[in-house]
Design an enzyme around this catalytic site. Sequence first.
Site, PDB file in Angstrom:
ATOM      1  N   HIS A   1      47.637  64.717  64.032  1.00 48.39           N
ATOM      2  CA  HIS A   1      47.431  65.862  62.655  1.00 48.39           C
ATOM      3  C   HIS A   1      48.517  67.387  62.840  1.00 48.39           C
ATOM      4  O   HIS A   1      49.429  66.983  63.755  1.00 48.39           O
ATOM      5  CB  HIS A   1      45.801  66.890  62.661  1.00 48.39           C
ATOM      6  CG  HIS A   1      46.035  67.783  64.284  1.00 48.39           C
ATOM      7  ND1 HIS A   1      46.169  66.513  65.533  1.00 48.39           N
ATOM      8  CD2 HIS A   1      45.788  69.056  64.313  1.00 48.39           C
ATOM      9  CE1 HIS A   1      45.030  68.048  66.075  1.00 48.39           C
ATOM     10  NE2 HIS A   1      45.621  69.439  65.826  1.00 48.39           N
TER      11      HIS A   1
ATOM     12  N   HIS B   1      48.782  70.811  62.954  1.00 53.54           N
ATOM     13  CA  HIS B   1      49.102  71.583  64.100  1.00 53.54           C
ATOM     14  C   HIS B   1      50.298  71.230  65.002  1.00 53.54           C
ATOM     15  O   HIS B   1      50.630  70.399  65.405  1.00 53.54           O
ATOM     16  CB  HIS B   1      47.589  72.022  65.112  1.00 53.54           C
ATOM     17  CG  HIS B   1      46.470  72.244  64.170  1.00 53.54           C
ATOM     18  ND1 HIS B   1      45.321  72.218  64.530  1.00 53.54           N
ATOM     19  CD2 HIS B   1      46.526  72.984  62.897  1.00 53.54           C
ATOM     20  CE1 HIS B   1      44.640  73.008  63.795  1.00 53.54           C
ATOM     21  NE2 HIS B   1      45.193  72.771  62.514  1.00 53.54           N
TER      22      HIS B   1
ATOM     23  N   ASP C   1      50.523  72.616  68.156  1.00 55.99           N
ATOM     24  CA  ASP C   1      50.960  71.845  69.102  1.00 55.99           C
ATOM     25  C   ASP C   1      50.635  70.406  69.682  1.00 55.99           C
ATOM     26  O   ASP C   1      50.714  70.582  70.503  1.00 55.99           O
ATOM     27  CB  ASP C   1      49.652  73.094  69.918  1.00 55.99           C
ATOM     28  CG  ASP C   1      48.117  72.659  68.980  1.00 55.99           C
ATOM     29  OD1 ASP C   1      47.847  72.806  68.287  1.00 55.99           O
ATOM     30  OD2 ASP C   1      47.014  72.878  69.586  1.00 55.99           O
ATOM     31  N   HIS C   2      50.777  69.550  68.590  1.00 58.74           N
ATOM     32  CA  HIS C   2      50.527  68.666  68.140  1.00 58.74           C
ATOM     33  C   HIS C   2      51.804  67.440  67.435  1.00 58.74           C
ATOM     34  O   HIS C   2      51.939  66.699  68.206  1.00 58.74           O
ATOM     35  CB  HIS C   2      49.256  67.662  67.717  1.00 58.74           C
ATOM     36  CG  HIS C   2      47.596  68.609  68.850  1.00 58.74           C
ATOM     37  ND1 HIS C   2      47.415  67.822  68.878  1.00 58.74           N
ATOM     38  CD2 HIS C   2      47.684  69.798  68.588  1.00 58.74           C
ATOM     39  CE1 HIS C   2      46.823  68.507  69.832  1.00 58.74           C
ATOM     40  NE2 HIS C   2      46.292  69.592  69.172  1.00 58.74           N
TER      41      HIS C   2
ATOM     42  N   HIS D   1      38.511  68.834  61.692  1.00 57.95           N
ATOM     43  CA  HIS D   1      39.550  69.518  62.082  1.00 57.95           C
ATOM     44  C   HIS D   1      40.500  70.228  61.110  1.00 57.95           C
ATOM     45  O   HIS D   1      41.211  71.237  61.688  1.00 57.95           O
ATOM     46  CB  HIS D   1      39.675  69.654  63.084  1.00 57.95           C
ATOM     47  CG  HIS D   1      41.096  70.313  64.395  1.00 57.95           C
ATOM     48  ND1 HIS D   1      39.927  71.091  65.169  1.00 57.95           N
ATOM     49  CD2 HIS D   1      42.461  70.681  64.443  1.00 57.95           C
ATOM     50  CE1 HIS D   1      41.329  71.924  65.378  1.00 57.95           C
ATOM     51  NE2 HIS D   1      42.410  71.575  65.236  1.00 57.95           N
TER      52      HIS D   1
ATOM     53  N   ASP E   1      41.944  66.131  68.399  1.00 51.57           N
ATOM     54  CA  ASP E   1      41.383  67.317  67.854  1.00 51.57           C
ATOM     55  C   ASP E   1      40.066  67.463  67.529  1.00 51.57           C
ATOM     56  O   ASP E   1      39.470  68.032  66.794  1.00 51.57           O
ATOM     57  CB  ASP E   1      41.627  68.778  67.641  1.00 51.57           C
ATOM     58  CG  ASP E   1      43.134  69.235  68.484  1.00 51.57           C
ATOM     59  OD1 ASP E   1      43.467  68.398  69.610  1.00 51.57           O
ATOM     60  OD2 ASP E   1      43.300  70.099  68.264  1.00 51.57           O
TER      61      ASP E   1
ATOM     62  N   HIS F   1      43.658  67.495  74.036  1.00 51.04           N
ATOM     63  CA  HIS F   1      43.166  69.268  75.171  1.00 51.04           C
ATOM     64  C   HIS F   1      42.334  69.131  76.274  1.00 51.04           C
ATOM     65  O   HIS F   1      41.662  68.697  76.239  1.00 51.04           O
ATOM     66  CB  HIS F   1      42.705  70.531  74.359  1.00 51.04           C
ATOM     67  CG  HIS F   1      43.325  70.728  73.163  1.00 51.04           C
ATOM     68  ND1 HIS F   1      44.463  71.527  73.690  1.00 51.04           N
ATOM     69  CD2 HIS F   1      43.560  70.998  71.951  1.00 51.04           C
ATOM     70  CE1 HIS F   1      44.705  71.987  72.325  1.00 51.04           C
ATOM     71  NE2 HIS F   1      44.626  71.294  71.236  1.00 51.04           N
TER      72      HIS F   1
END
Length: 282
Positions: A54, A56, A58-59, A110, A134, A173
């Site tokens: 996805h 975001h 942090d990915h 998400h 996530d 995570h």
Amino acid sequence: MKVKVISVLEDNYMYLVIEESTRDAVAVDAAVPKRLLEIIRKEDVVLRAILTTHHHWDHARGNEELAQLFPGLQVFGADERIGALTHRVTHGQELTFGAIRVRCLFTPCHTSGHMCYFMWEDDSPDAPALFSGDTLFVGGCGQFFEGTAEQMHTNLTQILGTLPKDTKVFCGHECTVRNLKFALKVEPENEVVKEKLAWARQRDDEDLPTVPSTLQEEFLYNPFLRVTEEAVQRFTGRTEPVEVLRTLRSERDNFKKPKERPNPQAMLAFDWGLFGPFLEKK
């Protein structure tokens, strides 16, 4: 097929999947290019593609840099917000990287464009792998930022929950201890939860990852996969599975909430990557 588990940022995982006969590799959620490049050099492999679950930051924040470093690098995902995207994939689409087979599994909730990746090698004795981003965590599930309980229920029961039970789950995570503390609150008499929590705490103390789990295990201790169990329904005060799931997620969001929480809008901005450019400058 060899999976390298790479811990990055505060609690994120990115992965390097290596086709051992050709030494070609595929990255999943390449958030930190420098760390990924270290592993690529150490393993002496060639990066062929990135699979992004996805958008975001942090990915996905390493995609652009890696695309510049590796001309012709393929970047797969289901959301136009993913940086350096070259191939937009759809639910059920299959990809091939040497002997590695990938099935794309669309799991919106998400984020509205979340994609999980199910991987295997034909004629291999090894269990298949699920890179669940996530959507599904060890002992938990992702927050419903851009979707609904109905969507997450479909994701967990009809899409991910029907995969082979020996499937290894590699999530986005490291939040296993916190997830299982909540699971124990939901089912205080569940011995499997107690055992898994003790194991996860020990791993955490030793600074070791708790991934992968297996799908079979998740059905024994993950409350979000146990919405038809009497104890879980009793905890939520609901019996209809979607309503059980919705209540569970709300309870999990408020579980041991810190007394002073950041502004919700600031938290959303962080999750959506709006602070990414500032963090990159440091």
